[in-house]
Design a protein around this motif. Structure first.
Motif, PDB file in Angstrom:
ATOM      1  N   ALA A   1       0.794  -1.056  -0.090  1.00 42.57           N
ATOM      2  CA  ALA A   1       0.081   0.129  -0.024  1.00 42.57           C
ATOM      3  C   ALA A   1       0.841   0.708  -0.116  1.00 42.57           C
ATOM      4  O   ALA A   1       2.093   1.160   0.639  1.00 42.57           O
ATOM      5  N   TYR A   2       0.083   2.505  -0.668  1.00 40.40           N
ATOM      6  CA  TYR A   2       0.596   3.494  -0.728  1.00 40.40           C
ATOM      7  C   TYR A   2       0.898   4.088   0.676  1.00 40.40           C
ATOM      8  O   TYR A   2      -0.128   4.402   1.221  1.00 40.40           O
ATOM      9  N   ILE A   3       2.435   4.887   1.356  1.00 37.50           N
ATOM     10  CA  ILE A   3       1.183   5.729   2.417  1.00 37.50           C
ATOM     11  C   ILE A   3       2.081   6.973   2.456  1.00 37.50           C
ATOM     12  O   ILE A   3       2.951   7.474   2.013  1.00 37.50           O
TER      13      ILE A   3
ATOM     14  N   TRP B   1       6.131   3.116   0.332  1.00 34.70           N
ATOM     15  CA  TRP B   1       5.093   2.290  -0.047  1.00 34.70           C
ATOM     16  C   TRP B   1       4.845   1.323   1.020  1.00 34.70           C
ATOM     17  O   TRP B   1       6.828   0.371   0.929  1.00 34.70           O
TER      18      TRP B   1
ATOM     19  N   TYR C   1       4.969  -3.029   1.726  1.00 37.07           N
ATOM     20  CA  TYR C   1       4.989  -3.759   0.708  1.00 37.07           C
ATOM     21  C   TYR C   1       5.948  -5.187   1.480  1.00 37.07           C
ATOM     22  O   TYR C   1       6.925  -4.767   2.856  1.00 37.07           O
TER      23      TYR C   1
ATOM     24  N   LEU D   1      -4.646   3.886   6.261  1.00 39.05           N
ATOM     25  CA  LEU D   1      -5.113   3.249   5.312  1.00 39.05           C
ATOM     26  C   LEU D   1      -6.582   2.391   5.470  1.00 39.05           C
ATOM     27  O   LEU D   1      -7.205   2.559   4.524  1.00 39.05           O
ATOM     28  N   ARG D   2      -6.892   2.013   6.154  1.00 42.26           N
ATOM     29  CA  ARG D   2      -8.417   1.841   7.148  1.00 42.26           C
ATOM     30  C   ARG D   2      -9.073   3.057   6.495  1.00 42.26           C
ATOM     31  O   ARG D   2     -10.076   2.384   5.937  1.00 42.26           O
TER      32      ARG D   2
ATOM     33  N   ARG E   1      -9.112   4.852   4.288  1.00 44.39           N
ATOM     34  CA  ARG E   1      -9.305   3.646   2.318  1.00 44.39           C
ATOM     35  C   ARG E   1     -10.458   2.829   2.546  1.00 44.39           C
ATOM     36  O   ARG E   1     -11.217   3.170   1.392  1.00 44.39           O
TER      37      ARG E   1
ATOM     38  N   ASP F   1     -10.547   0.180   1.484  1.00 46.57           N
ATOM     39  CA  ASP F   1     -10.574  -1.679   0.370  1.00 46.57           C
ATOM     40  C   ASP F   1      -9.806  -2.416   1.240  1.00 46.57           C
ATOM     41  O   ASP F   1      -8.690  -2.336   2.161  1.00 46.57           O
TER      42      ASP F   1
ATOM     43  N   ASN G   1      -5.650  -1.866   1.271  1.00 48.30           N
ATOM     44  CA  ASN G   1      -5.188  -1.315   2.298  1.00 48.30           C
ATOM     45  C   ASN G   1      -5.876  -1.205   4.100  1.00 48.30           C
ATOM     46  O   ASN G   1      -4.462  -1.190   4.576  1.00 48.30           O
TER      47      ASN G   1
ATOM     48  N   VAL H   1      -2.757  -4.359   4.853  1.00 49.07           N
ATOM     49  CA  VAL H   1      -1.765  -4.208   5.383  1.00 49.07           C
ATOM     50  C   VAL H   1      -1.187  -2.482   6.905  1.00 49.07           C
ATOM     51  O   VAL H   1      -0.512  -3.341   7.544  1.00 49.07           O
ATOM     52  N   ALA H   2      -2.687  -2.280   7.334  1.00 44.78           N
ATOM     53  CA  ALA H   2      -2.628  -1.774   8.233  1.00 44.78           C
ATOM     54  C   ALA H   2      -3.008  -2.779   9.128  1.00 44.78           C
ATOM     55  O   ALA H   2      -2.628  -2.272  10.465  1.00 44.78           O
TER      56      ALA H   2
END
Length: 205
Positions: A82-84, A98, A100, A188-189, A191, A193, A196, A199-200
């Motif tokens: 995910a992009y940060i 990013w 990952y 991220l949360r 967003r 989806d 994301n 990753v969170a």
């Protein structure tokens, strides 16, 4: 693969889980003649102390020549990412990044040309991905017309990649302050989806 100490994933069980959960991988085979890259589903098999990756390709694929010659290769498995945004951090003067997880498994390719072995591989592969679809009854090649599977097998080449080097990286903001991690995870949360949010959850864990 470049892995700063803070991002090195040394947990073998966790590494294998990443590979199995992200089984559609990239196979990069290389020799003096050049490089071939293909995208394909791979199976990860533990044989005692040895780790072996199994797969198959169409015989028309140019990578077949490298498989048959025992070329060096790396299987690349990409996990959650995910992009940060730096705006999510509590700290100032941050930059975008990013997060990952990635695994590289390297060794030398080995062709497995016997039809019976290819049939076993395809049966194992379909079973691995059909099982989670319960309560649907798993698909097997026995549902196909007599002899059709045997004819189709002639068009593919099964192979193995005995793993000689396994590298795993989990870059999940381990080098950041707790308040920065919390802020990024919340971003991220927000967003919403699944990718994301996954990753969170890893960052928060």
């Amino acid at each position: 693969m470049y892995i700063p100490p803070a991002f090195r994933l040394d947990d073998r069980a966790a590494t294998l889980a990443v590979m199995r959960e992200n089984a559609f991988a990239i196979l990069v085979a290389h020799s003096a003649e050049g490089i071939e890259i293909t995208h394909l589903p791979l199976m990860v098999e533990q044989r005692g102390e040895d780790l072996v990756i199994r797969g198959h390709v169409a015989r028309a694929n140019l990578i077949v020549g490298l498989i048959e010659s025992g070329a060096a290769a790396t299987a690349v498995f990409s996990g959650p990412h995910a992009y940060i945004s730096p705006d999510w951090y509590a700290s100032e003067d941050q930059v975008p990044t990013w997060n990952y997880i990635a695994v590289h498994a390297s060794g030398r390719l080995k062709a497995v040309p016997a039809a019976g072995d290819t049939n076993d591989l395809l049966a194992d592969l379909s079973a691995e991905h059909e099982t989670p679809l319960v309560p649907k009854k798993p698909w097997t090649h026995h549902k196909m017309r007599e002899g059709l599977m045997g004819r189709m097998i002639k068009g593919v080449l099964a192979f193995e990649l005995p793993v000689e080097r396994l590298e795993a990286k989990s870059k999940m903001s381990q080098n950041k302050k707790p308040e920065d991690i919390a802020g990024a995870a919340a971003g991220l949360r927000g967003r919403g989806d699944a990718g994301n949010v996954t990753v969170a959850e890893i960052m928060e864990g």
